[in-house]
Design an enzyme around this catalytic site. Sequence first.
Site, PDB file in Angstrom:
ATOM      1  N   SER A   1       0.838  -1.198   0.000  1.00 36.30           N
ATOM      2  CA  SER A   1       0.000   0.000   0.000  1.00 36.30           C
ATOM      3  C   SER A   1       0.879   1.256   0.000  1.00 36.30           C
ATOM      4  CB  SER A   1      -0.958  -0.053   1.195  1.00 36.30           C
ATOM      5  OG  SER A   1      -2.049   0.828   1.021  1.00 36.30           O
TER       6      SER A   1
ATOM      7  N   ASP B   1      -9.559  -6.328  -4.052  1.00 32.94           N
ATOM      8  CA  ASP B   1      -9.046  -5.209  -3.261  1.00 32.94           C
ATOM      9  C   ASP B   1     -10.042  -4.051  -3.303  1.00 32.94           C
ATOM     10  OD1 ASP B   1      -7.639  -3.041  -2.167  1.00 32.94           O
ATOM     11  OD2 ASP B   1      -5.735  -3.710  -3.005  1.00 32.94           O
TER      12      ASP B   1
ATOM     13  N   HIS C   1      -7.166  -6.322   0.102  1.00 32.65           N
ATOM     14  CA  HIS C   1      -6.046  -5.381   0.140  1.00 32.65           C
ATOM     15  C   HIS C   1      -4.848  -5.921   0.907  1.00 32.65           C
ATOM     16  CE1 HIS C   1      -4.208  -1.505  -0.384  1.00 32.65           C
ATOM     17  NE2 HIS C   1      -4.111  -1.278   0.913  1.00 32.65           N
TER      18      HIS C   1
END
Length: 308
Positions: A106, A240, A268
């Site tokens: 991320s 995600d 995610h």
Amino acid sequence: MAVSQNPAMTAPELREIALHGHRVFFRSAGSGPVLVLVHGITSTSDTWSNVLPYLAEHFTIVAPDLLGHGESAKPRGDYSLGAYASGIRDLLIALGHERATFVGHSLGGGIAMQLAYQFPEQCERLVLVASGGLGRDITPLLRAASLPGSELVLPLLVNERVLGAGRAVGRLLARAGLRVHTDVGQVLRGHASLSDGEARAAFVHTLRTIVDPGGQRVDASDRLYLAQAIPFLIIWGEHDPIIPVEHAHAAHRLVPGSRLEVFSEAGHFPHLDDPLRFVRLLTDFMETTQPARIDSASWKELIRGNGG
């Protein structure tokens, strides 16, 4: 190389070091080629706990709590991707590591890309896990949190009553037999971390460097061609809800020779949804690729060859 499945294995304890007058906490274990694991926004090094012990059987693992996160200091200062990248570079130097494979999840993916871009001579491989910085789209929750005045609203959203209600909803869904996605628990956990005023301020400063109300502000796509010089792996969850998997496919198309692995049952946090697959994949990637050796001359040739 086989990956063991010993349930008794635990992640190493946090250690502390002082860098530029700030306390930085990190986890480190193992020996061999260096793997740096960089977590996402509102997360900590603990996000790697399910995979770190297995990876440490074969590699040297360094997993920091980024400044503004976890147990590390939360100063008023620079929370840009470049500052984070420099901080990790300095941590590696302090620990005696000259080169590493950078793995980022991320926000950590954006930092890993920045590390590879700022310090190419130190980057052996690049692994992006549900990474930011590859397109405009991102969950409306983070776009809203970047709005002016959000720092005044966030304290109201992280009080114990609201947090308790969120946890109760998760428990009810689980008892009803519905699969509560890993993402729900991780989002609630990150949400809870913002009850600390310093962490909340660091979150807002970090978020606004990479996200605005229209989406992600930072897009590394124009520099992704540089990744052809290093072994490059992209890992994403098919479902995600934070950053769409289409970003993974687009990045893969832009970098000849890159490897893309999509976890069909993950969101995610693919390293949490299927940790053993993640470990096997990363171990195989490390063993079947040669570490990049980039010098200033080859870097110059890459840049000029793309019209620089």
